[in-house]
Motif scaffolding. Structure first.
Motif, short mmCIF file in Angstrom:
data_model
loop_
_atom_site.label_atom_id
_atom_site.label_comp_id
_atom_site.label_asym_id
_atom_site.label_seq_id
_atom_site.Cartn_x
_atom_site.Cartn_y
_atom_site.Cartn_z
N THR A 7 1.20 -0.98 -0.46
CA THR A 7 -0.34 -0.02 -0.03
C THR A 7 0.96 0.99 0.17
OG1 THR A 7 -0.41 0.24 2.26
CG2 THR A 7 -1.64 -1.43 0.90
N TYR A 8 0.51 2.51 -0.54
CA TYR A 8 1.23 3.39 -0.52
C TYR A 8 0.49 4.82 -0.17
CZ TYR A 8 3.87 6.73 -3.10
OH TYR A 8 5.10 9.02 -2.81
N ASP A 9 0.94 5.89 0.30
CA ASP A 9 0.02 7.24 0.21
C ASP A 9 1.45 8.15 0.44
OD1 ASP A 9 -1.17 9.46 1.43
OD2 ASP A 9 -1.65 8.20 3.61
N LYS A 10 0.87 8.74 -1.35
CA LYS A 10 1.21 8.95 -2.15
C LYS A 10 2.45 10.51 -0.59
CE LYS A 10 2.82 11.58 -6.58
NZ LYS A 10 2.02 11.58 -7.86
N THR A 11 0.73 11.29 -0.76
CA THR A 11 0.93 12.02 0.65
C THR A 11 2.46 12.64 1.63
OG1 THR A 11 -2.23 12.44 0.08
CG2 THR A 11 -1.03 14.10 2.10
N ALA A 12 1.64 10.70 2.37
CA ALA A 12 2.34 11.34 3.52
C ALA A 12 4.03 10.40 2.85
CB ALA A 12 1.82 10.33 4.27
N ASP A 13 4.09 9.89 1.63
CA ASP A 13 5.73 9.44 1.39
C ASP A 13 5.67 8.17 1.83
OD1 ASP A 13 7.01 8.74 -1.13
OD2 ASP A 13 8.44 10.40 0.01
N ALA A 14 4.54 7.72 2.40
CA ALA A 14 5.31 6.52 3.12
C ALA A 14 3.91 4.98 2.52
CB ALA A 14 4.40 6.84 4.64
N ALA A 15 5.12 4.21 2.24
CA ALA A 15 4.97 2.77 1.96
C ALA A 15 4.35 1.45 2.68
CB ALA A 15 5.09 2.44 0.20
N TYR A 16 3.85 -0.02 2.37
CA TYR A 16 3.71 -0.29 3.54
C TYR A 16 3.47 -1.98 2.77
CZ TYR A 16 2.71 -3.35 8.08
OH TYR A 16 2.84 -4.17 9.36
#
Length: 102
Positions: A7-16
């Motif tokens: 999963t990826y949150d582009k706003t936070a630039d965080a992936a899991y």
């Protein structure tokens, strides 16, 4: 080949990176933070109660992971949600027009 859910949150630039069975949610019992100075970012390892690695969180993911992986990851941010809704609406419109042609 086994598929790994990302999963990826582009706003936070965080992936899991999820390392468990997709249909079996597992809660993290503890997290081990890795702060590699040379990597210029933060990586967190999540473990379950038995000490098994269940996931990896990557901060500053756009600089740490291959682009193709982030592009194919399930998006969690608003932009990704909007893209998902647009694709769903296009698919729905296509099937509606096929029904009306019948």
């Amino acid at each position: 080949m086994t598929e790994v859910k990302v999963t990826y949150d582009k706003t936070a630039d965080a992936a899991y990176v999820h390392l468990t069975e997709p249909q079996t949610p597992v809660k993290s019992a503890y997290m081990y933070p890795c702060d590699p100075v040379d990597a210029d970012g933060m990586i967190n390892l999540d473990f379950d109660k038995q000490g098994r690695l269940i996931g990896i969180e990557i901060l500053a993911a756009s600089t740490k992971l291959p682009t193709y992986l982030l592009q194919t990851a399930k998006r969690l941010d608003a932009e990704g949600t909007a893209e998902h809704h647009a694709r769903s609406e296009q698919a729905g419109a296509g099937s509606a027009s096929r029904r009306s042609e019948a």
